[in-house]
Design an enzyme around this catalytic site. Structure first.
Site, short mmCIF file in Angstrom:
data_model
loop_
_atom_site.label_atom_id
_atom_site.label_comp_id
_atom_site.label_asym_id
_atom_site.label_seq_id
_atom_site.Cartn_x
_atom_site.Cartn_y
_atom_site.Cartn_z
N CYS A 1 -0.73 -8.57 -12.15
CA CYS A 1 -1.38 -7.50 -11.38
C CYS A 1 -2.01 -8.17 -10.16
O CYS A 1 -3.23 -8.37 -10.10
CB CYS A 1 -2.43 -6.79 -12.22
SG CYS A 1 -1.79 -6.07 -13.76
N ALA A 2 -1.18 -8.52 -9.19
CA ALA A 2 -1.56 -9.56 -8.24
C ALA A 2 -2.29 -9.09 -6.98
O ALA A 2 -3.02 -9.88 -6.39
CB ALA A 2 -0.31 -10.34 -7.82
N ALA A 3 -2.05 -7.88 -6.50
CA ALA A 3 -2.60 -7.48 -5.19
C ALA A 3 -4.13 -7.59 -5.19
O ALA A 3 -4.78 -7.30 -6.20
CB ALA A 3 -2.18 -6.06 -4.87
N PRO A 4 -4.70 -8.02 -4.06
CA PRO A 4 -4.08 -8.37 -2.76
C PRO A 4 -3.53 -9.79 -2.69
O PRO A 4 -3.15 -10.26 -1.63
CB PRO A 4 -5.23 -8.20 -1.78
CG PRO A 4 -6.44 -8.59 -2.59
CD PRO A 4 -6.18 -8.09 -3.99
N GLY A 5 -3.53 -10.51 -3.81
CA GLY A 5 -2.89 -11.81 -3.86
C GLY A 5 -3.82 -13.00 -3.85
O GLY A 5 -3.35 -14.15 -3.88
N CYS B 1 -13.05 -7.52 -14.25
CA CYS B 1 -14.28 -7.51 -13.46
C CYS B 1 -15.25 -6.48 -14.03
O CYS B 1 -15.91 -5.74 -13.30
CB CYS B 1 -13.99 -7.24 -11.98
SG CYS B 1 -13.19 -5.66 -11.64
N ASP C 1 3.23 -6.33 -8.27
CA ASP C 1 2.36 -5.17 -8.12
C ASP C 1 3.22 -3.92 -8.19
O ASP C 1 4.41 -3.94 -7.88
CB ASP C 1 1.57 -5.19 -6.81
CG ASP C 1 0.39 -4.22 -6.88
OD1 ASP C 1 -0.69 -4.63 -7.35
OD2 ASP C 1 0.55 -3.04 -6.50
N ASP D 1 6.52 -2.70 -12.30
CA ASP D 1 5.57 -2.06 -13.21
C ASP D 1 5.33 -3.00 -14.38
O ASP D 1 6.21 -3.19 -15.23
CB ASP D 1 6.15 -0.72 -13.70
CG ASP D 1 5.19 0.03 -14.62
OD1 ASP D 1 4.17 -0.56 -15.04
OD2 ASP D 1 5.47 1.20 -14.93
N ASP E 1 -4.89 -10.16 -14.75
CA ASP E 1 -6.18 -9.63 -14.26
C ASP E 1 -6.05 -8.11 -14.29
O ASP E 1 -5.54 -7.51 -13.35
CB ASP E 1 -6.46 -10.15 -12.86
CG ASP E 1 -7.82 -9.71 -12.34
OD1 ASP E 1 -8.82 -9.99 -13.00
OD2 ASP E 1 -7.88 -9.07 -11.26
#
Length: 463
Positions: free
Chosen positions: A279-283, A401, A303, A330, A348
């Site tokens: 779930c990488a964005a924004p990287g 988070c 993403d 996905d 994440d």
């Protein structure tokens, strides 16, 4: 014909811009930080005269101040108005919040300016009846402010804490049950402080020590973040100076909260690792991993949305990262062709965000206790998928988070009960040896966002 004599247009006042931002936040459910950034950028170009430093300061103070203290401000409205707050026109609520915030919390602003400027904005955005109502409520506050007292803590503890800590009652009650009253109050007090500006050095372009010197040259008032290794985490005391410098544009540093840097540190990737960021964005975490390997890894960054994949690509190019392969995917759908293909996987997950209420104060008024139930099923599905991709002996890092136990410790317990081929893996962080393989980043202790990070390892076939 081009008019070469066109002069830049004077920008609206800080109060009017604050109204525009807060309307988007409370009516259109925009994020305060992103909307504020857009406004700042718009009024720093060639078309408009740049906002002065005092106006920028007032705009930022009004937006974040109203977002943090919204329940306190609406409580005052309720004490002064016979009209229920929930039935007020949203424009009225927002304008009253802006005016009352100045009257209650900003001693340096004359009362007459706070009232008159708010009324002038009201004349431009709503009808005369609302204008008169806003004027009456603000002037009523000036007459009655000495009589307005918060409820006493004794006998009204939950309401008192809600109004003084600027959090919904359900969140205080829930956090107190999970982590105790003392820690809850300390954490929530931290969320009411203006968040620091943290940046991550980009050692691929510039060693962290040289970046630190450049920051001092540009008067950005840098300070090393002690729990981020190699001097790569830096807290900036003068954000304006940093953003005026070319460091961000040149890709020599990028903005990232200190807590967000920790998952890559816990992963501890090695040169040559094949890594998946699900779930990488924004990287930023993929970039952290690339930097820790000296740009010598193979990192797949996924993403769900194409525009976010493009953002990952853009950010990596700006920083000179060549080992990240961004892909639209996905992550809840398992790709069997990649089974056991990765040395390290970072998950994440989407979460309730209860650790980032300092940076995103508006979340506290949008999130409800029922909302929290939406996240664990998705997190479980993602964890099931993540387990497929880890090689025997490989590492899975799970992070959120949030400070919600159901999404953190309870999620790891659920996963390990279901996936007997994984175990918790000890790691060292900030001078601690974490035998449980997990750490909670408490905002009051680390002075950054609240985060949870766990390091898991897949057992080898002969374990």
């Amino acid at each position: 014909m081009i008019n070469w004599n066109t002069k830049p247009i004077a920008p609206p006042s800080a109060r009017r811009l604050a109204y525009d931002v807060l309307y988007d936040v409370f009516v259109k459910e925009a994020y305060a930080n992103l909307t504020l950034q857009k406004v700042m950028k718009k009024y720093s170009g060639k078309k408009y005269e740049p906002l002065s430093k005092p106006e920028k300061g007032l705009l930022t103070e009004l937006v974040y101040g109203v977002c943090r203290r919204y329940n306190h401000l609406t409580w005052i409205m309720g004490r002064l108005s016979t009209r229920p707050v929930r039935k007020m026109d949203p424009k009225v609520r927002i304008l009253l919040a802006i005016g009352l915030y100045q009257l209650v919390f900003l001693d340096r602003i004359p009362e007459s300016a706070a009232v008159n400027e708010t009324v002038e904005i009201a004349k431009k955005v709503t009808h005369l009846g609302n204008v008169k109502f806003i004027n009456a409520i603000l002037r009523s506050y000036l007459r009655k402010k000495i009589q307005l007292h918060l409820p006493q803590r004794k006998g009204h503890e939950l309401q008192y804490l809600s109004l003084t800590l600027n959090e919904p009652e359900w969140l205080i009650r829930r956090m107190s049950a999970q982590i105790g009253k003392t820690r809850t109050e300390a954490v929530l007090e931290e969320f009411n402080k203006a968040p620091a500006l943290d940046i991550h050095a980009n050692p691929i372009k510039l060693p962290a020590s040289k970046l630190f010197e450049k920051l001092k040259f540009h008067h950005a008032e840098p300070e090393l973040i002690p729990f981020i290794p190699d001097g790569n985490g830096i807290r900036v005391g003068n954000g304006d100076a940093f953003f005026r410098s070319p460091l961000l544009k040149n890709g020599e540093a990028y903005v990232q909260s200190a807590a967000s840097m920790i998952p890559a540190v816990v992963m501890n990737p090695s040169r040559g690792d094949k890594v998946l960021d699900m779930c990488a964005a924004p990287g930023s975490k993929s970039i952290n991993i690339a930097q820790l390997t000296g740009n010598w890894a193979s990192i797949d960054a996924w993403d769900l949305y194409e525009h976010k994949v493009n953002l990952i690509d853009h950010n990596a190019r700006t920083l000179g990262i060549r080992c990240i392969h961004a892909e639209q995917h996905d992550s809840t759908v398992i790709d069997e062709s990649r089974k056991e293909q990765y040395d390290k996987v970072l998950l994440d997950v989407p979460c309730s965000g209860l650790g980032v209420l300092g940076h995103k104060p508006e979340i506290r008024w949008r999130r409800t206790e029922d909302n929290l139930k939406e996240f664990p099923p998705l997190q479980q599905k993602l964890l099931d998928a993540a387990s497929v991709y880890v090689k025997p002996g490989g590492v899975l890092v799970y992070s959120t988070c949030t400070l919600n136990r159901e999404e953190n410790e309870d999620m790891i317990a659920w996963f390990l009960e279901k996936h007997k081929d994984f175990r918790r893996d000890t790691f060292d962080f900030a001078g601690r040896h974490l035998v449980e393989g997990m750490i909670t980043i408490w905002p009051d202790e680390f002075h950054t966002d609240g985060f949870f990070v766990a390091r898991l390892v897949r057992r080898n076939n002969d374990d």
